[in-house]
Write an enzyme that holds these catalytic residues in place. Structure first.
Site, PDB file in Angstrom:
ATOM      1  N   SER A   1      83.773  81.309 -21.174  1.00 34.14           N
ATOM      2  CA  SER A   1      82.317  81.444 -21.250  1.00 34.14           C
ATOM      3  C   SER A   1      81.653  81.897 -19.954  1.00 34.14           C
ATOM      4  O   SER A   1      80.602  82.505 -19.992  1.00 34.14           O
ATOM      5  CB  SER A   1      81.704  80.123 -21.687  1.00 34.14           C
ATOM      6  OG  SER A   1      82.038  79.102 -20.768  1.00 34.14           O
TER       7      SER A   1
ATOM      8  N   HIS B   1      83.279  81.903 -27.934  1.00 37.54           N
ATOM      9  CA  HIS B   1      82.641  83.116 -27.404  1.00 37.54           C
ATOM     10  C   HIS B   1      83.303  84.395 -27.906  1.00 37.54           C
ATOM     11  O   HIS B   1      83.035  85.474 -27.402  1.00 37.54           O
ATOM     12  CB  HIS B   1      82.644  83.082 -25.869  1.00 37.54           C
ATOM     13  CG  HIS B   1      81.676  82.085 -25.311  1.00 37.54           C
ATOM     14  ND1 HIS B   1      80.381  82.398 -24.971  1.00 37.54           N
ATOM     15  CD2 HIS B   1      81.813  80.756 -25.082  1.00 37.54           C
ATOM     16  CE1 HIS B   1      79.771  81.319 -24.534  1.00 37.54           C
ATOM     17  NE2 HIS B   1      80.620  80.303 -24.583  1.00 37.54           N
TER      18      HIS B   1
ATOM     19  N   LYS C   1      76.430  80.767 -31.469  1.00 40.45           N
ATOM     20  CA  LYS C   1      76.449  82.008 -30.701  1.00 40.45           C
ATOM     21  C   LYS C   1      76.353  83.199 -31.668  1.00 40.45           C
ATOM     22  O   LYS C   1      75.255  83.574 -32.046  1.00 40.45           O
ATOM     23  CB  LYS C   1      77.686  82.022 -29.807  1.00 40.45           C
ATOM     24  CG  LYS C   1      77.635  80.821 -28.828  1.00 40.45           C
ATOM     25  CD  LYS C   1      78.802  80.729 -27.938  1.00 40.45           C
ATOM     26  CE  LYS C   1      78.699  79.627 -26.900  1.00 40.45           C
ATOM     27  NZ  LYS C   1      77.952  78.440 -27.170  1.00 40.45           N
TER      28      LYS C   1
END
Lengths: 399, 80
Positions: A185, A213, A244
Site C-alpha cells: 500500500s 490494493h 478501494k
C-alpha cells in the site's frame, strides 16, 4: 507517571503541526464534488490520495442499488453475521465473490481490517508459526499478535530470505502460515508471487495473500497479483477489501479449503461486530459486477498511473520502484515532507502524507494514488502541483 | 547448542557499532532506553543473531526484553 506519558511524542508532533498551521492527518473533506475532486481544508483540489482506484464511488447504478436497499431493508442490520446480521444480500455477495475468484468459499466481513486481522489471528494460534513480509499492513501485524502464533518476519519482497526462514523452521512448516500482500500500500510495489509460491510449494505451509490494493487491477479477470503471476493454485487464502476498487467498505476472504465454512465461526472480528449495512452490500455487489463488465476501467487506471509516474519522475522526484496505481514520492526530511504536503494542497492536489513508523523506512512519503476516473488533464494538474514545489529542491532534500 | 554465554558474547559483538558512544556494554544495558536502539535497529540485531546461529527468533519474545541479559536468556530458552 501517567497513562498519557507514552503519548508524549505524538502530542509533541501534533503541537508542532498546529503551530505550523498544517494538519495533514484527518484533513477534512468539506465537500466531495466527484470521485476525483473535493474541497479539502478549504482548498478545491484534485483527489490524488483516495484509493478510489476504479472511480466507482459515484457510479449511478451503485448509488441506485444502495438507495433501494436502504429503503427496503433499513439503515443497518443491528447484529452479527452469526446472529441476526446475515441477510440474503450478504450470502449473495459471498457467492458472487467466490464465483469471481473461482473459489469454493467466501466470508464477507464488515471491514478490510476485520478480514485481514481476523484471518491472521484465527488461522495460526499458539504453537503455530506465521512468516510474514516485514512491510505487511498494520492489520496483519495486529492480527498475528492477537493470535499468539510465533511470528517471524522476512525482508520485504526478499524470497531468498523467506526461503531461509522456512528452512530454519524444519518440520514446523507443516503448521506455518505465510502472509504477503499483492501490491504493497505505501510504495505500490508488487510481491514476487511466482517465486513465493515456488518456495511455499517446496517447504510446505499455507499461503495467504492480501490483495486489498490489487483487486480489479491485475490478471486477466482482475483478480490481482496471484492471477497475473498464474499462481492462484498455490494461494490458500485471498483477503481483500471493498473500500478501494469497489468504492464502499467491507472485506472478504476466499478459499478452496472447505474448513473455511467452520473457521468463520472462530473468527472474533466476524462474530463480535455488526455485519455490513444492506446499502453497503448492495452497492458492492453492483461494483463487483461493473468491475468485471468494464475492463476498460483497468486500462484507464494503468494509463493514468503511467502518466503520473513518468511526470513525477521527469521532475526529478524519487518515485516508487515500479509503476503502480500507488505512486509514492520519497522525501528524506520529515519537515520538508510536511511543508510540501501543505503546498500541494494550496497548489490544488490532495495527496497522503506518510511519516515513520507508517512508512516502510525512516523516510517520509508523499503518497499519491490514481483513479480510472482521473482525466489526463487532472493527472497533469497533479504533476503541475508537484512541479511548483521546485524539483531541484527535491533532489537536494534527498541528498 | 549455544548457551547463555555464547549468546551474550555475540550480542556484545553485534551491539558495539549500534550503541551510543561512551556507553559501556554490560549484561544490564537496556537496549532502547540506555543504548538508544531504534525499533528498526532492534530488528537488525535480531536478524544478525538469527543469521549467526542459523536460528529462528519469533517477534513474540520482544515485549519481554529490556536488557542484554533478557535477550540472552530468551535466546537460550529458544535454542533449548
Amino acid at each position: 507517571m501517567s497513562l498519557f506519558d507514552k503519548f508524549k511524542p505524538l502530542i509533541d508532533i501534533r503541537a508542532e503541526l498546529d503551530r505550523a498551521g498544517v494538519m495533514p492527518f484527518g484533513a477534512v473533506t468539506e465537500k466531495i464534488l466527484s470521485p476525483t475532486e473535493a474541497i479539502v481544508n478549504g482548498h478545491k483540489v484534485i483527489l490524488a490520495g483516495t484509493n478510489n482506484y476504479l472511480g466507482l464511488t459515484f457510479e449511478p447504478e451503485c448509488i441506485e442499488a444502495a438507495q433501494k436497499a436502504l429503503a427496503e431493508q433499513g439503515t443497518g442490520t443491528t447484529g452479527s453475521r452469526m446472529a441476526n446480521g446475515t441477510f440474503a444480500g450478504h450470502v449473495a455477495l459471498e457467492q458472487e465473490l467466490a464465483a469471481f475468484f473461482a473459489r469454493q468459499h467466501c466470508i464477507v466481513f464488515s471491514t478490510g481490517y476485520a478480514a485481514t486481522m481476523g484471518m491472521g489471528s484465527t488461522l495460526a494460534g499458539p504453537g503455530d508459526v506465521i512468516v510474514l513480509d516485514a512491510d505487511s499492513h498494520a492489520s496483519i501485524y495486529d492480527g498475528v499478535r492477537l493470535g499468539g502464533a510465533d511470528v517471524v518476519r522476512f525482508k520485504h519482497n526478499d524470497v531468498a530470505d523467506l526461503e531461509k526462514r522456512l528452512r530454519r523452521l524444519g518440520e514446523r512448516t507443516a503448521n506455518t502460515l505465510i502472509i504477503v500482500e499483492g501490491i504493497y500500500s505505501m510504495l505500490g510495489d508488487q510481491a514476487p508471487l511466482a517465486d513465493i509460491a515456488e518456495v511455499k510449494n517446496k517447504y510446505g505451509g499455507l499461503l495467504m495473500v492480501d490483495e486489498a490494493h490489487s483487486l480489479g487491477m491485475l490478471g486477466s479477470h482482475g483478480r490481482g497479483v496471484a492471477e497475473a503471476a498464474r499462481v492462484e493454485a498455490a494461494v490458500d487464502f485471498t483477503v481483500g477489501t471493498f473500500s478501494k476498487s469497489l468504492g464502499a467498505i467491507g472485506g472478504y476472504c476466499v478459499s478452496d479449503h472447505p474448513e473455511l465454512e467452520a473457521i468463520r465461526f472462530a473468527i472474533r472480528s466476524y462474530i463480535f461486530t455488526a455485519s455490513p449495512s444492506p446499502s453497503i452490500i448492495a452497492s458492492t455487489r453492483v461494483a463487483l459486477r461493473l468491475m468485471q463488465e468494464r475492463p476498460e476501467l483497468r486500462e484507464r487506471l494503468w494509463a493514468n498511473a503511467q502518466r503520473l509516474y513518468d511526470g513525477l519522475k521527469g521532475l526529478g522526484f524519487q518515485v516508487s520502484p515500479q509503476v503502480s496505481p500507488v505512486v509514492a514520492v520519497t522525501i528524506k526530511d520529515r519537515d520538508q515532507a510536511i511543508a510540501w504536503w501543505s503546498r500541494l494542497l494550496h497548489n490544488g492536489a490532495y495527496v497522503n502524507l506518510v511519516m515513520p513508523p507508517a512508512s516502510p523506512t525512516t523516510d517520509s512519503l508523499l503518497r499519491c494514488s490514481v483513479s480510472a476516473a482521473h482525466s489526463d488533464a487532472q493527472i497533469d494538474r497533479i504533476i503541475s502541483a508537484f512541479a511548483q514545489l521546485n524539483p531541484s529542491t527535491a533532489q537536494e532534500a534527498n541528498n | 547448542m549455544p548457551d547463555y554465554n555464547d549468546f551474550l558474547e555475540r550480542i556484545f559483538v553485534i551491539l558495539k557499532p549500534f550503541a551510543k558512544k561512551g556507553v559501556i556494554l554490560n549484561e544490564n544495558s537496556e537496549l532502547v532506553t540506555e543504548l538508544g536502539l531504534t525499533s528498526l535497529q532492534v530488528m537488525e540485531l535480531i536478524e544478525q543473531i538469527e543469521d549467526h546461529f542459523d536460528m529462528s527468533i519469533p517477534l513474540n519474545i520482544l515485549p519481554d526484553i529490556r536488557t542484554v541479559h533478557d535477550l540472552a536468556t530468551q535466546l537460550e530458552k529458544l535454542s533449548g
